[in-house]
Design a protein around this motif. Structure first.
Motif, PDB file in Angstrom:
ATOM      1  N   ILE A   1      -4.898 -54.668 -12.576  1.00 21.21           N
ATOM      2  CA  ILE A   1      -5.764 -54.809 -13.743  1.00 21.21           C
ATOM      3  C   ILE A   1      -6.209 -53.410 -14.153  1.00 21.21           C
ATOM      4  O   ILE A   1      -7.053 -52.793 -13.499  1.00 21.21           O
TER       5      ILE A   1
ATOM      6  N   ALA B   1     -10.291 -52.589 -15.410  1.00 20.94           N
ATOM      7  CA  ALA B   1     -10.732 -53.907 -14.938  1.00 20.94           C
ATOM      8  C   ALA B   1     -12.148 -54.260 -15.350  1.00 20.94           C
ATOM      9  O   ALA B   1     -12.468 -55.434 -15.541  1.00 20.94           O
TER      10      ALA B   1
ATOM     11  N   TYR C   1     -15.599 -55.628 -15.429  1.00 23.98           N
ATOM     12  CA  TYR C   1     -16.255 -56.639 -14.607  1.00 23.98           C
ATOM     13  C   TYR C   1     -15.383 -57.892 -14.485  1.00 23.98           C
ATOM     14  O   TYR C   1     -15.896 -59.011 -14.414  1.00 23.98           O
ATOM     15  N   ASP C   2     -14.086 -57.714 -14.416  1.00 30.76           N
ATOM     16  CA  ASP C   2     -13.161 -58.830 -14.258  1.00 30.76           C
ATOM     17  C   ASP C   2     -13.494 -59.612 -12.980  1.00 30.76           C
ATOM     18  O   ASP C   2     -13.853 -59.030 -11.955  1.00 30.76           O
TER      19      ASP C   2
ATOM     20  N   VAL D   1      -4.261 -57.785  -5.372  1.00 29.62           N
ATOM     21  CA  VAL D   1      -4.889 -57.501  -6.654  1.00 29.62           C
ATOM     22  C   VAL D   1      -5.450 -56.088  -6.609  1.00 29.62           C
ATOM     23  O   VAL D   1      -6.187 -55.726  -5.674  1.00 29.62           O
ATOM     24  N   TYR D   2      -5.122 -55.284  -7.621  1.00 29.28           N
ATOM     25  CA  TYR D   2      -5.599 -53.905  -7.709  1.00 29.28           C
ATOM     26  C   TYR D   2      -6.415 -53.757  -8.987  1.00 29.28           C
ATOM     27  O   TYR D   2      -5.887 -53.927 -10.083  1.00 29.28           O
ATOM     28  N   GLU D   3      -7.688 -53.475  -8.839  1.00 31.33           N
ATOM     29  CA  GLU D   3      -8.554 -53.249  -9.989  1.00 31.33           C
ATOM     30  C   GLU D   3      -8.696 -51.744 -10.207  1.00 31.33           C
ATOM     31  O   GLU D   3      -9.225 -51.031  -9.348  1.00 31.33           O
TER      32      GLU D   3
ATOM     33  N   ASP E   1     -10.158 -48.660 -12.522  1.00 30.39           N
ATOM     34  CA  ASP E   1     -11.125 -48.306 -13.553  1.00 30.39           C
ATOM     35  C   ASP E   1     -11.769 -46.971 -13.230  1.00 30.39           C
ATOM     36  O   ASP E   1     -11.616 -46.419 -12.133  1.00 30.39           O
TER      37      ASP E   1
ATOM     38  N   GLN F   1     -16.502 -48.734 -11.904  1.00 29.45           N
ATOM     39  CA  GLN F   1     -16.124 -49.449 -10.688  1.00 29.45           C
ATOM     40  C   GLN F   1     -17.246 -49.439  -9.653  1.00 29.45           C
ATOM     41  O   GLN F   1     -17.503 -50.465  -8.999  1.00 29.45           O
TER      42      GLN F   1
ATOM     43  N   LYS G   1     -19.742 -52.056 -10.559  1.00 27.91           N
ATOM     44  CA  LYS G   1     -19.269 -53.406 -10.245  1.00 27.91           C
ATOM     45  C   LYS G   1     -19.341 -53.675  -8.749  1.00 27.91           C
ATOM     46  O   LYS G   1     -19.804 -54.748  -8.326  1.00 27.91           O
TER      47      LYS G   1
ATOM     48  N   LEU H   1      -7.968 -57.901  -2.344  1.00 25.95           N
ATOM     49  CA  LEU H   1      -8.481 -57.127  -3.480  1.00 25.95           C
ATOM     50  C   LEU H   1      -8.655 -55.663  -3.103  1.00 25.95           C
ATOM     51  O   LEU H   1      -9.291 -55.335  -2.106  1.00 25.95           O
TER      52      LEU H   1
ATOM     53  N   PHE I   1      -9.863 -51.946  -4.754  1.00 31.73           N
ATOM     54  CA  PHE I   1     -10.481 -51.203  -5.846  1.00 31.73           C
ATOM     55  C   PHE I   1      -9.832 -49.821  -5.932  1.00 31.73           C
ATOM     56  O   PHE I   1      -9.708 -49.120  -4.925  1.00 31.73           O
TER      57      PHE I   1
END
Length: 303
Positions: free
Chosen positions: A108, A111, A113-114, A128-130, A132, A137, A140, A155, A157
């Motif tokens: 993402i 990302a 505040y996904d 999942v890779y966020e 930002d 980040q 969040k 997940l 970050f």
């Protein structure tokens, strides 16, 4: 955005998803966790600011919405939320297709505040890779900690500052596997990039991704800066300027075809505003309609 503050665009997007989940039916996109990502103070402040902006968004008709609740509803449904909700739904529909076809990673980009990783069981079966900016980040991550939510092991970050490092470098350092197909979500980002930055990002995505990987994105076309652009499009551009995050991209479909060809992608789908309207807004009796001049697309890495 301020150097140590979360992006206002990320906060407003979270607010739009939260408002819709709380107050609108039927759902275009049901992010039932979005409200919890915002503190009470943030939620009230953003809502008050939006309601107070009615005269900016609708100077001729402001008198028709005399109280804060009706003013806020009009602003959210007509100006703020339509493209945020529909692009999120589009991306997660394409994500389900990608998972069914063997993708094992979801990236993402921008990302904000996904909440996908916290509300969708599929997030437990893929990585999942966020990605930002560190300030957004950090805000969040701190909010997730304050809520007491467990962060899934799947997940990751990925703090990323375009001025300091390459996207590929940041992803690989966070455990991204270049041999596993991935779907990239790139929503609400290209508006704020110039052509060179768009080309660089897509090139880096292509360079580290396995065959079968694809990217989903939304983009404003070349008409957004025209004097005769629809009123809410001109107001969208003006609001971004006022928030300190000016829009810079205004690319035609032909421009995108050239960019994608140069960076190793083939277009799979490109939805016009009329097609977005038909797919996600048809039959609604409220004020939600697809945004003019905004397109949704998916492109696949060649090879």
């Amino acid at each position: 955005m301020e150097p140590n503050s979360p992006s206002m665009t990320a906060l407003v997007s979270a607010y739009a998803r939260a408002y819709h989940a709380l107050y609108d039916e039927p759902k275009i996109f049901d992010d039932h966790l979005a409200r919890r990502m915002l503190t009470d103070e943030q939620f009230d402040a953003i809502g008050g600011h939006m309601a107070g902006g009615l005269s900016f968004f609708n100077p001729e008709g402001a008198h028709l919405y005399p109280d804060p609740d009706t003013a806020l509803k009009w602003v959210i449904q007509t100006q703020i939320a339509p493209h945020i909700l529909s692009r999120s739904r589009y991306a997660e529909e394409r994500l389900s297709d990608a998972f069914a076809s063997g993708a094992g990673q979801y990236v993402i980009l921008g990302a904000g505040y996904d909440t996908f990783a916290f509300r969708n069981p599929e997030a437990l079966t893929v990585r999942v890779y966020e990605v930002d900016h560190p300030a957004t980040q950090n805000a969040k991550v701190n909010r997730v900690g304050a809520l007491g939510w467990d962060i899934p092991a799947s997940l990751h970050f990925v703090p990323f500052d375009l001025a300091k490092e390459g996207l590929g470098q940041a992803l690989l350092a966070s455990g991204f596997d270049p041999d596993v197909p991935a779907l990239y979500s790139w929503l609400g980002v290209v508006y704020y990039l110039d052509r060179e930055e768009i080309v660089r990002t897509l090139g880096e995505v292509a360079a580290i991704s396995a065959p079968g990987s694809s990217i989903v994105f939304d983009y404003p076309d070349e008409g957004i800066f025209e004097e005769d652009a629809p009123g809410r499009v001109r107001r969208m551009v003006a609001m971004a300027d006022a928030g300190g995050e000016p829009m810079r991209a205004a690319l035609s479909r032909a421009d995108w075809a050239d960019i994608l060809e140069r960076t190793g992608f083939s277009i799979l789908e490109c939805l016009t505003p009329a097609e977005v309207e038909s797919r996600y807004f048809s039959g609604r009796t409220d004020a939600y309609h697809a945004f003019e001049n905004i397109h949704f697309a998916q492109a696949k890495i060649r090879g």
